[in-house]
Motif scaffolding. Structure first.
Motif, PDB file in Angstrom:
ATOM      1  N   VAL A  18      83.430 -71.594  15.672  1.00 23.72           N
ATOM      2  CA  VAL A  18      84.732 -72.237  15.773  1.00 23.72           C
ATOM      3  C   VAL A  18      84.744 -73.498  14.928  1.00 23.72           C
ATOM      4  O   VAL A  18      83.821 -74.303  14.996  1.00 23.72           O
ATOM      5  N   ARG A  19      85.816 -73.643  14.157  1.00 24.99           N
ATOM      6  CA  ARG A  19      86.044 -74.885  13.418  1.00 24.99           C
ATOM      7  C   ARG A  19      87.248 -75.564  14.053  1.00 24.99           C
ATOM      8  O   ARG A  19      88.320 -74.976  14.177  1.00 24.99           O
ATOM      9  N   GLN A  20      87.073 -76.775  14.480  1.00 27.29           N
ATOM     10  CA  GLN A  20      88.145 -77.526  15.120  1.00 27.29           C
ATOM     11  C   GLN A  20      88.920 -78.341  14.092  1.00 27.29           C
ATOM     12  O   GLN A  20      88.330 -78.941  13.193  1.00 27.29           O
ATOM     13  N   ASP A  21      90.210 -78.385  14.233  1.00 28.71           N
ATOM     14  CA  ASP A  21      91.131 -79.173  13.424  1.00 28.71           C
ATOM     15  C   ASP A  21      90.641 -79.505  12.021  1.00 28.71           C
ATOM     16  O   ASP A  21      90.664 -78.691  11.144  1.00 28.71           O
ATOM     17  N   ARG A  22      90.173 -80.708  11.827  1.00 25.39           N
ATOM     18  CA  ARG A  22      89.841 -81.185  10.485  1.00 25.39           C
ATOM     19  C   ARG A  22      88.358 -81.109  10.147  1.00 25.39           C
ATOM     20  O   ARG A  22      87.937 -81.598   9.112  1.00 25.39           O
ATOM     21  N   GLU A  23      87.570 -80.521  11.011  1.00 27.55           N
ATOM     22  CA  GLU A  23      86.138 -80.397  10.741  1.00 27.55           C
ATOM     23  C   GLU A  23      85.899 -79.441   9.574  1.00 27.55           C
ATOM     24  O   GLU A  23      86.660 -78.512   9.352  1.00 27.55           O
ATOM     25  N   LYS A  24      84.833 -79.685   8.848  1.00 28.34           N
ATOM     26  CA  LYS A  24      84.475 -78.811   7.729  1.00 28.34           C
ATOM     27  C   LYS A  24      83.350 -77.851   8.101  1.00 28.34           C
ATOM     28  O   LYS A  24      82.968 -77.007   7.308  1.00 28.34           O
ATOM     29  N   THR A  25      82.826 -77.990   9.300  1.00 25.91           N
ATOM     30  CA  THR A  25      81.724 -77.148   9.743  1.00 25.91           C
ATOM     31  C   THR A  25      82.163 -76.283  10.926  1.00 25.91           C
ATOM     32  O   THR A  25      83.211 -76.510  11.517  1.00 25.91           O
ATOM     33  N   TYR A  26      81.302 -75.324  11.259  1.00 22.29           N
ATOM     34  CA  TYR A  26      81.575 -74.397  12.350  1.00 22.29           C
ATOM     35  C   TYR A  26      80.465 -74.500  13.393  1.00 22.29           C
ATOM     36  O   TYR A  26      79.297 -74.567  13.049  1.00 22.29           O
ATOM     37  N   ARG A  27      80.850 -74.478  14.662  1.00 25.67           N
ATOM     38  CA  ARG A  27      79.885 -74.527  15.760  1.00 25.67           C
ATOM     39  C   ARG A  27      79.755 -73.132  16.363  1.00 25.67           C
ATOM     40  O   ARG A  27      80.745 -72.467  16.652  1.00 25.67           O
ATOM     41  N   PHE A  28      78.497 -72.708  16.549  1.00 26.42           N
ATOM     42  CA  PHE A  28      78.212 -71.393  17.106  1.00 26.42           C
ATOM     43  C   PHE A  28      78.245 -71.438  18.629  1.00 26.42           C
ATOM     44  O   PHE A  28      77.690 -72.346  19.236  1.00 26.42           O
ATOM     45  N   HIS A  29      78.891 -70.437  19.226  1.00 31.30           N
ATOM     46  CA  HIS A  29      78.943 -70.285  20.688  1.00 31.30           C
ATOM     47  C   HIS A  29      78.426 -68.885  21.009  1.00 31.30           C
ATOM     48  O   HIS A  29      79.081 -67.888  20.688  1.00 31.30           O
ATOM     49  N   ILE A  42      75.325 -75.974  14.243  1.00 35.58           N
ATOM     50  CA  ILE A  42      76.402 -76.196  13.280  1.00 35.58           C
ATOM     51  C   ILE A  42      76.080 -75.461  11.977  1.00 35.58           C
ATOM     52  O   ILE A  42      74.954 -75.520  11.483  1.00 35.58           O
ATOM     53  N   PHE A  43      77.091 -74.796  11.428  1.00 38.01           N
ATOM     54  CA  PHE A  43      76.949 -74.062  10.170  1.00 38.01           C
ATOM     55  C   PHE A  43      78.081 -74.451   9.227  1.00 38.01           C
ATOM     56  O   PHE A  43      79.180 -74.783   9.659  1.00 38.01           O
ATOM     57  N   SER A  44      77.801 -74.363   7.932  1.00 37.46           N
ATOM     58  CA  SER A  44      78.812 -74.750   6.956  1.00 37.46           C
ATOM     59  C   SER A  44      79.859 -73.661   6.730  1.00 37.46           C
ATOM     60  O   SER A  44      80.954 -73.941   6.255  1.00 37.46           O
ATOM     61  N   ALA A  45      79.518 -72.419   7.084  1.00 40.27           N
ATOM     62  CA  ALA A  45      80.453 -71.304   6.924  1.00 40.27           C
ATOM     63  C   ALA A  45      80.110 -70.213   7.938  1.00 40.27           C
ATOM     64  O   ALA A  45      78.959 -70.100   8.367  1.00 40.27           O
ATOM     65  N   PRO A  46      81.093 -69.387   8.316  1.00 42.77           N
ATOM     66  CA  PRO A  46      80.816 -68.295   9.255  1.00 42.77           C
ATOM     67  C   PRO A  46      79.712 -67.360   8.769  1.00 42.77           C
ATOM     68  O   PRO A  46      78.901 -66.893   9.565  1.00 42.77           O
TER      69      PRO A  46
END
Length: 69
Positions: A18-29, A42-46
């Motif tokens: 998931v990338r929230q609003d203005r974040e440039k990274t993605y958090r894995f759940h 945290i990852f830079s892309a899916p």
């Protein structure tokens, strides 16, 4: 607004990123216990998260084979 992508490994859902609003990274759940060690990473892309989940799955499969031998 957030962006979310499903991460699949070997026909199972490992989790989502998931990338929230203005974040440039993605958090894995993680959605399965075997992927809990990646939860919150945290990852830079899916695609980076998908590769990490695939690598993690492969490492754990090899460890299980060694333990059974």
């Amino acid at each position: 607004m957030s962006d979310a992508f499903i991460i699949e490994v070997a026909d199972e859902t490992a989790g989502i990123v998931v990338r929230q609003d203005r974040e440039k990274t993605y958090r894995f759940h993680a959605s399965l216990p075997r992927y809990f060690p990646l939860d919150g990473k945290i990852f830079s892309a899916p695609r980076d998260a998908e590769r990490a989940a695939q690598a993690y799955s492969a490492r754990n499969s090899k460890q299980k084979v060694r333990a059974a031998a």
